[in-house]
Scaffold this motif. Structure first.
Motif, mmCIF file in Angstrom:
data_model
loop_
_atom_site.group_PDB
_atom_site.id
_atom_site.type_symbol
_atom_site.label_atom_id
_atom_site.label_comp_id
_atom_site.label_asym_id
_atom_site.label_seq_id
_atom_site.Cartn_x
_atom_site.Cartn_y
_atom_site.Cartn_z
ATOM 1 N N ILE B 216 -39.930 -22.145 -21.908
ATOM 2 C CA ILE B 216 -39.911 -23.674 -21.938
ATOM 3 C C ILE B 216 -38.746 -24.611 -21.529
ATOM 4 N N GLU B 217 -37.613 -24.076 -22.280
ATOM 5 C CA GLU B 217 -36.454 -24.625 -21.638
ATOM 6 C C GLU B 217 -35.908 -24.835 -20.309
ATOM 7 N N THR B 218 -36.335 -23.614 -19.526
ATOM 8 C CA THR B 218 -36.060 -23.625 -18.089
ATOM 9 C C THR B 218 -36.909 -24.377 -17.392
ATOM 10 N N ALA B 219 -38.202 -24.446 -17.800
ATOM 11 C CA ALA B 219 -39.356 -25.441 -17.203
ATOM 12 C C ALA B 219 -38.919 -26.893 -17.440
ATOM 13 N N LEU B 220 -38.513 -27.043 -18.700
ATOM 14 C CA LEU B 220 -38.076 -28.746 -18.798
ATOM 15 C C LEU B 220 -36.795 -28.685 -18.252
ATOM 16 N N LYS B 221 -35.852 -28.253 -18.367
ATOM 17 C CA LYS B 221 -34.526 -28.463 -17.731
ATOM 18 C C LYS B 221 -34.774 -28.973 -16.239
ATOM 19 N N ALA B 222 -35.671 -28.250 -15.325
ATOM 20 C CA ALA B 222 -36.084 -28.582 -14.029
ATOM 21 C C ALA B 222 -36.864 -29.942 -14.192
ATOM 22 N N ASN B 223 -37.761 -30.309 -15.078
ATOM 23 C CA ASN B 223 -38.734 -31.397 -15.085
ATOM 24 C C ASN B 223 -39.026 -31.674 -16.328
ATOM 25 N N TRP B 224 -38.201 -32.675 -17.111
ATOM 26 C CA TRP B 224 -38.613 -33.101 -18.458
ATOM 27 C C TRP B 224 -40.046 -33.697 -18.570
ATOM 28 N N SER B 225 -41.177 -32.972 -18.460
ATOM 29 C CA SER B 225 -42.209 -33.766 -18.582
ATOM 30 C C SER B 225 -43.408 -32.780 -19.012
ATOM 31 N N ALA B 226 -44.332 -33.206 -19.693
ATOM 32 C CA ALA B 226 -45.458 -32.111 -20.218
ATOM 33 C C ALA B 226 -46.080 -31.463 -19.204
#
Lengths: 161, 263
Positions: B216-226
């Motif tokens: 989840i950290e990697t995904a949110l670092k690229a794009n801070w959204s649900a």
């Protein structure tokens, strides 16, 4: 054993108690204030709720030493003689109790709730704030009604003072 | 409850001295974990050292980009602190969904961290924000503090004095509450730090207690959204499976709670 000094319902009280004594047991067994109930004894049901220095807490999960020196209010300390506290009167008028076991805790939590929120209480807030008190009879509906009714009465009473 | 001796020291040094004299003594703050386990006779400390009224252990301070909450500050006071609401509102929110009003009146942040219950809320905030746990001996980074179920880096007699949280750019917390105990069936704290770093921690999920969630950290670092988490898969390996939910259920909850924490 320790010497415990408390102010309970406005009166100074001294008692000797083992250090492992819970506040609820001191109140019930040594001071005879049996209005405060033990329901679950696991800090969940809230039947043992009293006020310590004005804040509602579960007296089954407080050692007497922790309360030493504090002001305690129990359900016995709310009325003025024969005149019920507005919260007690509202519970009676709205049929906010059935078996009555949870009622002292409900009322002590509810009084603290009204104090903290002032007059700004709605049904959702009351339901959320009563999470620490379990009732197995009423389905809560009339308890919530009672608290909302009392919030209005307490506002009026405060304004009159 | 077995017999015990109650002490109420007036300072941290006095508390530490009492602890040094008795290896079987325990510190007591709100007592909302220790007293229940003493009643069950799962703990039988010879003495309890009440740190709940030591003035140096109570209060909230903000200094620059750091929010410091002293160890014996109650959940109630944290929840209502203007400094907490302003600097890290996610912590005020976390506190508001923890326990019930009476429990919040007594329970403390230091007690929660020191106990490290695998379903407690505060460990998630401490780990996700990369907070620093201050004790009467040293400072411990959150990454080094939590050591598995009910286990921390604290040595015998070591006393938490405060927790310092770096103020993040954005943060949120969401949990699926167990309806009876109000503990987290799974709770997720998400934080985007001011340097752009993203840290996410889940509580109530892992058999080893609070944990980071790198996927989840990697995904949110690229794009801070649900929506960035839609295709993220969380492995159920090592997650708790009990009568309340399977490991697969909790793996899914980690994702869903992270999405809700993003607001």
């Amino acid at each position: 054993m320790s010497a415990i000094k408390l102010t309970v319902n406005g009166k100074s009280v001294s008692a000797d108690a083992e250090d492992r004594t819970l506040l609820v047991h001191l109140l019930r067994d040594q001071l005879g204030l049996t209005g405060t109930h033990v329901g679950c004894d696991t800090s969940q049901c809230g039947a043992c709720t009293v006020h310590i220095d004005g804040r509602a807490v579960k007296s089954c999960t407080v050692l007497v030493g922790q309360a030493n020196g504090s002001k305690i209010t129990t359900i016995e300390g709310l009325s003025r003689g024969d005149e019920l506290h507005p919260m007690q009167a509202a519970f009676r008028d709205n049929h906010g109790l059935q078996c009555g076991y949870c009622t002292p805790g409900m009322i002590m939590s509810a009084v603290d709730m009204v104090h903290r929120h002032g007059g700004k209480l709605d049904e959702a807030t009351v339901r959320q704030e009563l999470e620490g008190n379990i009732c197995r009879c009423t389905g809560y509906h009339n308890i919530v009604k009672s608290v909302l009714d009392a919030a209005g009465r307490m506002k009026v009473a405060n304004a009159a003072e | 409850m077995y017999e015990t001796t109650y002490h109420r020291p007036s300072s941290v040094d006095e508390a530490a001295a009492l602890s040094a004299r008795d290896a079987e003594a325990k510190y007591l703050a709100g007592g909302h974990t220790l007293i229940p386990v003493m009643k069950q006779r799962l703990a039988s400390p010879t003495a309890v050292i009440d740190i709940g009224r030591i003035p140096a252990l109570i209060g909230v301070e903000v200094s620059g980009d750091m929010l410091t909450i002293k160890a014996a500050t109650t959940y109630f006071d944290i929840m209502n602190s203007a400094d907490v609401k302003k600097s890290i509102p996610a912590i005020a929110h976390l506190t508001s969904v923890l326990g019930d009003p009476q429990v919040r009146a007594r329970g403390t942040i230091g007690g929660s961290i020191a106990n490290n219950d695998p379903a407690a809320d505060f460990p998630a905030a401490v780990l996700a924000l990369g907070a620093t746990v201050k004790t009467n001996k040293r400072s411990i980074a959150a990454n080094d503090f939590f050591k598995g179920l009910f286990t921390t880096a604290l040595n015998d007699g070591e006393l938490i004095t405060a927790i310092s949280f770096p103020v993040p750019a954005k943060a949120g917390y969401s949990k699926m509450r167990h309806p009876a105990s109000r503990f987290a069936l799974t709770g997720v704290f998400v934080a985007q730090m001011k340097n752009g770093d993203v840290r996410v921690a889940a509580t109530g999920a892992s058999q080893n207690g609070v944990m980071r969630v790198p996927g989840i950290e990697t995904a949110l670092k690229a794009n801070w959204s649900a929506s960035a988490l839609e295709n993220v898969k969380i492995s159920p390996n090592g997650l708790i499976a009990d009568i309340h939910g399977s490991a697969e259920y909790r793996a899914n909850l980690i994702k869903v709670m992270a999405q809700r924490a993003l607001g």
